[in-house]
Motif scaffolding. Structure first.
Motif, short mmCIF file in Angstrom:
data_model
loop_
_atom_site.label_atom_id
_atom_site.label_comp_id
_atom_site.label_asym_id
_atom_site.label_seq_id
_atom_site.Cartn_x
_atom_site.Cartn_y
_atom_site.Cartn_z
N GLU A 105 0.84 -1.20 0.00
CA GLU A 105 0.00 0.00 0.00
C GLU A 105 0.88 1.25 0.00
N ARG A 106 0.24 2.35 -0.26
CA ARG A 106 0.89 3.64 -0.14
C ARG A 106 1.05 3.99 1.34
N VAL A 107 2.22 4.49 1.71
CA VAL A 107 2.45 4.97 3.08
C VAL A 107 2.78 6.46 2.96
N ALA A 108 1.75 7.29 3.01
CA ALA A 108 1.92 8.73 2.82
C ALA A 108 2.73 9.32 3.96
N GLY A 109 3.70 10.17 3.60
CA GLY A 109 4.57 10.77 4.60
C GLY A 109 3.82 11.54 5.67
N ILE A 110 2.80 12.29 5.26
CA ILE A 110 2.06 13.09 6.24
C ILE A 110 1.28 12.21 7.20
N ASP A 111 0.76 11.07 6.70
CA ASP A 111 0.03 10.15 7.58
C ASP A 111 0.98 9.48 8.57
N LEU A 112 2.16 9.11 8.09
CA LEU A 112 3.16 8.52 8.98
C LEU A 112 3.58 9.54 10.04
N MET A 113 3.78 10.78 9.64
CA MET A 113 4.14 11.82 10.59
C MET A 113 3.08 11.99 11.67
N GLU A 114 1.82 12.06 11.26
CA GLU A 114 0.72 12.23 12.21
C GLU A 114 0.69 11.06 13.20
N ASN A 115 0.87 9.84 12.70
CA ASN A 115 0.89 8.67 13.57
C ASN A 115 2.05 8.72 14.55
N LEU A 116 3.19 9.22 14.10
CA LEU A 116 4.37 9.27 14.96
C LEU A 116 4.27 10.37 16.00
N VAL A 117 3.59 11.46 15.69
CA VAL A 117 3.36 12.50 16.71
C VAL A 117 2.49 11.93 17.83
N GLU A 118 1.47 11.18 17.45
CA GLU A 118 0.62 10.54 18.46
C GLU A 118 1.43 9.52 19.28
N LEU A 119 2.29 8.76 18.60
CA LEU A 119 3.14 7.80 19.30
C LEU A 119 4.08 8.51 20.28
N ALA A 120 4.61 9.65 19.86
CA ALA A 120 5.50 10.42 20.73
C ALA A 120 4.78 10.85 22.01
N HIS A 121 3.54 11.22 21.85
CA HIS A 121 2.74 11.61 23.03
C HIS A 121 2.52 10.41 23.95
N GLN A 122 2.21 9.27 23.37
CA GLN A 122 1.95 8.07 24.16
C GLN A 122 3.19 7.56 24.87
N LYS A 123 4.33 7.63 24.19
CA LYS A 123 5.58 7.05 24.71
C LYS A 123 6.51 8.07 25.35
N GLN A 124 6.06 9.34 25.37
CA GLN A 124 6.87 10.43 25.94
C GLN A 124 8.18 10.64 25.17
N TYR A 125 8.10 10.53 23.86
CA TYR A 125 9.23 10.85 23.00
C TYR A 125 9.21 12.34 22.70
N LYS A 126 10.34 12.87 22.26
CA LYS A 126 10.42 14.28 21.92
C LYS A 126 10.74 14.46 20.44
N ILE A 127 10.15 15.51 19.85
CA ILE A 127 10.25 15.74 18.41
C ILE A 127 10.88 17.10 18.13
N PHE A 128 11.76 17.14 17.12
CA PHE A 128 12.29 18.41 16.61
C PHE A 128 11.65 18.66 15.25
N PHE A 129 11.10 19.86 15.08
CA PHE A 129 10.45 20.25 13.83
C PHE A 129 11.35 21.25 13.10
N PHE A 130 11.78 20.89 11.90
CA PHE A 130 12.71 21.71 11.13
C PHE A 130 12.16 21.94 9.73
N GLY A 131 11.94 23.23 9.38
CA GLY A 131 11.50 23.53 8.03
C GLY A 131 10.35 24.51 7.97
N ALA A 132 9.97 24.86 6.75
CA ALA A 132 8.86 25.78 6.44
C ALA A 132 9.18 27.21 6.86
#
Length: 245
Positions: free
Chosen positions: A82-109
């Motif tokens: 199947e297609r694994v859209a980058g934005i969908d993967l990102m959204e899933n990983l942000v939720e995972l970060a919240h659940q697992k107490q991971y930290k994210i760096f946002f770079f760009g735009a």
């Protein structure tokens, strides 16, 4: 991981859940994983951009972001799940970060888009998931220091929202510096969508492989060459590979 090759680009044959499992395992085990997505346009660019091709094909995990690539895999007799859209993967990983107490760096735009993304995710989840952020405007000689700053931020995940080939090359060329970040990923224009600056196509258009057309009709002057010309070149390359030329 099962990997196929389409028009010179390697792609792992994973669905969304399998991809998330690979990423989660990597983070939980303290490993480093460099992720990239490919679509028709990027594969076309890889034909003439040797550095981009190297940056993509040497990544640890490669997903098909574009539905055209999935269709192409079927035409060539090596179908992707199947297609694994980058934005969908990102959204899933942000939720995972919240659940697992991971930290994210946002770079760009742009700065206003970036701050809106950080604000939206902080409100939806928690400010605790934010390791840091920086806009995507910089000089080439700033790259190494930016990578050092990201590495020292304590981030488990890095999302880079910069256009191709800059984001792919930045991640590949600074991979050693970013080793302390467990998962690094280019997300293209995803910050524009999350911030509300750009609307994403309705689900039925995504499922029909028409997300590119929805993007095109929003900004035809800027997107016509990328999509209409790029997609035509991809079809030509696909036919050549199918016929063995």
């Amino acid at each position: 991981m099962d990997k196929i090759k389409i028009v010179g680009s390697y792609i792992h044959n994973l669905n969304m859940q399998e991809t998330l499992k690979v990423v989660e395992d990597s983070i939980s085990q303290g490993n480093h994983l460099h992720h990239v997505v490919v679509n028709a346009g990027k594969i076309v660019e890889m034909q003439k951009d040797v550095q981009l091709k190297q940056s993509v094909n040497n990544s640890d995990l490669i997903n098909a972001d574009g539905q055209a690539v999935v269709w192409a895999s079927r035409v060539l007799g090596k179908p992707l799940k199947e297609r694994v859209a980058g934005i969908d993967l990102m959204e899933n990983l942000v939720e995972l970060a919240h659940q697992k107490q991971y930290k994210i760096f946002f770079f760009g735009a742009k700065e206003d888009v970036l701050t809106k993304v950080v604000e939206n995710y902080s409100e939806k989840y928690s400010p605790n998931i934010i390791a840091g952020y920086r806009n995507g405007y910089f000089n080439k000689h700033d790259e190494e220091q930016i990578a050092v700053d990201i590495s020292n931020s304590g981030a488990n995940i890095l999302f880079v929202a910069i256009s191709s080939p800059t984001k792919e090359n930045f991640l590949y060329q600074n991979k050693a510096i970013l080793k302390k970040v467990n998962f690094i990923m280019g997300v293209g224009g995803s910050f524009d969508v999350v911030s509300g600056k750009v609307k994403r196509a309705p689900l039925w258009m995504q499922n029909a492989g028409l997300e590119w057309f929805y993007r095109f009709i929003q900004e035809p002057k800027r997107m016509w060459k990328r999509y209409l010309v790029g997609n035509s070149k991809f079809i030509f390359l696909l036919i050549k590979e199918k016929l063995g030329f």
